[in-house]
Design a protein around this motif. Structure first.
Motif, PDB file in Angstrom:
ATOM      1  N   PRO A 101       0.727  -1.125   0.002  1.00  9.30           N
ATOM      2  CA  PRO A 101       0.118   0.081  -0.018  1.00  9.30           C
ATOM      3  C   PRO A 101       0.786   1.302  -0.048  1.00  9.30           C
ATOM      4  O   PRO A 101       1.859   1.158   0.789  1.00  9.30           O
ATOM      5  CB  PRO A 101      -0.864  -0.195   1.357  1.00  9.30           C
ATOM      6  CG  PRO A 101      -0.727  -1.593   1.650  1.00  9.30           C
ATOM      7  CD  PRO A 101       0.504  -2.108   1.024  1.00  9.30           C
TER       8      PRO A 101
ATOM      9  N   TRP B  71      -6.451   4.686   2.863  1.00  5.60           N
ATOM     10  CA  TRP B  71      -7.466   5.288   2.178  1.00  5.60           C
ATOM     11  C   TRP B  71      -8.423   6.057   3.323  1.00  5.60           C
ATOM     12  O   TRP B  71      -8.658   5.343   3.991  1.00  5.60           O
ATOM     13  CB  TRP B  71      -8.210   4.610   1.290  1.00  5.60           C
ATOM     14  CG  TRP B  71      -9.387   4.876   0.690  1.00  5.60           C
ATOM     15  CD1 TRP B  71     -10.643   5.116   0.945  1.00  5.60           C
ATOM     16  CD2 TRP B  71      -9.262   5.560  -0.590  1.00  5.60           C
ATOM     17  NE1 TRP B  71     -11.326   5.811  -0.158  1.00  5.60           N
ATOM     18  CE2 TRP B  71     -10.672   6.033  -1.190  1.00  5.60           C
ATOM     19  CE3 TRP B  71      -8.200   6.206  -1.478  1.00  5.60           C
ATOM     20  CZ2 TRP B  71     -10.762   6.788  -2.099  1.00  5.60           C
ATOM     21  CZ3 TRP B  71      -8.499   6.687  -2.797  1.00  5.60           C
ATOM     22  CH2 TRP B  71      -9.872   7.164  -2.953  1.00  5.60           C
TER      23      TRP B  71
ATOM     24  N   ILE C 163      -4.980   1.127  -3.281  1.00  6.37           N
ATOM     25  CA  ILE C 163      -3.840   1.515  -2.503  1.00  6.37           C
ATOM     26  C   ILE C 163      -3.106   0.117  -2.602  1.00  6.37           C
ATOM     27  O   ILE C 163      -1.983   0.150  -2.059  1.00  6.37           O
ATOM     28  CB  ILE C 163      -4.015   1.645  -1.044  1.00  6.37           C
ATOM     29  CG1 ILE C 163      -4.886   0.978  -0.225  1.00  6.37           C
ATOM     30  CG2 ILE C 163      -4.732   3.443  -1.023  1.00  6.37           C
ATOM     31  CD1 ILE C 163      -5.076   1.248   1.002  1.00  6.37           C
TER      32      ILE C 163
END
Length: 378
Positions: free
Chosen positions: A7, A11, A27
């Protein structure tokens, strides 16, 4: 070295489950060949709801818990998890405003994480689950790489029950259209003969590069060939796409290789397409020595199957434009096992693989609503 599948940020919740699901997919960039982490995440996402999960490599087949003898027709919701490598403009997944409208920016949002997110949201929607179809969700790896590494082929072999699917919906970007069928594709390596020499004494050789010049120039004026099937028109084209030599810059090349790509409509077999392809390649050649032509990649086309009952029902439920798929997609793999398939996603096709890949937030929910209208109609 940091994995491209790690990631890149957290988010921030928007309060919209569908937008946040797409954000969670974004992500996890999962460049082709590095899909393990996103497969783990999706498997956990499904298992946490009690769904059944089967894993094949880094690909997943998921179905709701319950009786596998459920008599309802099966609809497969199918999306690939991998993306092409990110750029500095889209590695950070985020919301932005453009011209006063919110957009999602992130590698793969068009191709095809928005489409995959819409399919995943439909898969868990209670109204869809209680509708006239039994849903299966397929999230597969390797679509953006070479054909032999595309794990959908392995999935179809490992899960023979998918051959009984009544309809497969592939979440490729289609701008909210239903796009039927797909083109076939051939790649040929064309080798031009020559005689190698030192570039200081070129008269001692025969330059394969310049030998190819007249042949290459003829491709500039090749017309598109339009082919209409079931009221849908594909544009066939043959195009030189790459060129290779293996010599140093001070050597007159003794050979010169050009890759030519043929995209052909689904009105012909692969054998018919190959014959036309080779005929055109040779028709442009006026040299004394024959060209060496090697077909190195083949992808089957898929007919539109517009008159199939399930395809017609979806078109009627969606109430959107119907167009041909002017590219190759994995609808062809389903068609090869006898399953009708089509392409649908609200994502914009012109953003696929672009630097700074993005799509309007306003287009996402209507795409989901269209899919839900089909999955719940009786």
């Amino acid at each position: 070295m940091e994995s491209l599948s790690a990631p890149v940020t957290e988010w921030s919740s928007t309060g919209d489950d569908l937008i946040d699901l797409i954000g969670e997919l974004l992500i996890r960039p999962c460049v082709t060949g590095d899909e393990g982490l996103i497969a783990d995440w999706i498997a956990q996402w499904a298992a946490s709801r009690g769904d059944m999960v089967m894993r094949v490599g880094h690909s997943l087949v998921m179905s709701p818990p319950g009786d596998l003898d459920d008599p309802r027709p099966v609809v497969a919701l199918v999306g690939h998890t991998d993306v092409v490598p990110p750029t500095e403009h889209d590695r950070l997944a985020r919301l932005e405003e453009r011209d006063g409208q919110p957009v999602i920016v992130g590698r793969g949002v068009s191709d095809m994480k928005a489409g995959l997110g819409v399919l995943m949201q439909a898969f868990i929607d209670e109204d869809c689950r209680n509708g006239p179809y039994r849903m299966v969700l397929v999230a597969y790896a390797g679509e953006e790489g070479p054909a032999e590494a595309n794990e959908l082929a392995q999935v179809l072999n490992a899960v023979p029950g998918l051959a009984d699917t009544a309809l497969a919906i592939i979440g490729e970007p289609t701008d909210g259209q239903v796009q039927l069928g797909c083109m076939g594709a051939l790649h040929a390596l064309v080798t031009f003969p020559g005689v190698q020499a030192h570039s200081a004494r070129p008269w001692q050789g025969h330059n394969a590069l310049t030998h190819a010049g007249e042949w290459l120039a003829k491709w500039k004026d090749v017309d598109l060939v339009e082919v209409t099937i079931d009221g849908l028109t594909w544009k066939e084209v043959m195009t030189p796409t790459q060129a290779y030599t293996d010599n140093a810059r001070n050597i007159v090349p003794g050979s010169f290789v050009v890759n030519v790509n043929y995209r052909f409509a689904p009105d012909k077999t692969i054998e018919e397409a190959e014959a036309q392809f080779i005929e055109r390649i040779n028709a442009f050649w006026t040299g004394d020595e024959p060209l060496s032509v090697a077909i190195v990649d083949r992808a089957l086309p898929c007919p539109p199957r517009r008159n199939n009952a399930m395809v017609s029902a979806l078109i009627d439920a969606f109430g959107v434009d119907v167009a041909p798929k002017q590219a190759w997609t994995d609808v062809a793999r389903f068609n090869a096992i006898g399953v009708p398939a089509l392409n649908f996603s609200p994502a914009p096709g012109d953003q696929a693989h672009q630097a700074g890949e993005w799509m309007p937030v306003a287009d996402i929910r209507p795409g989901f609503d269209q899919l839900k209208a089909f999955l719940t109609h009786t």
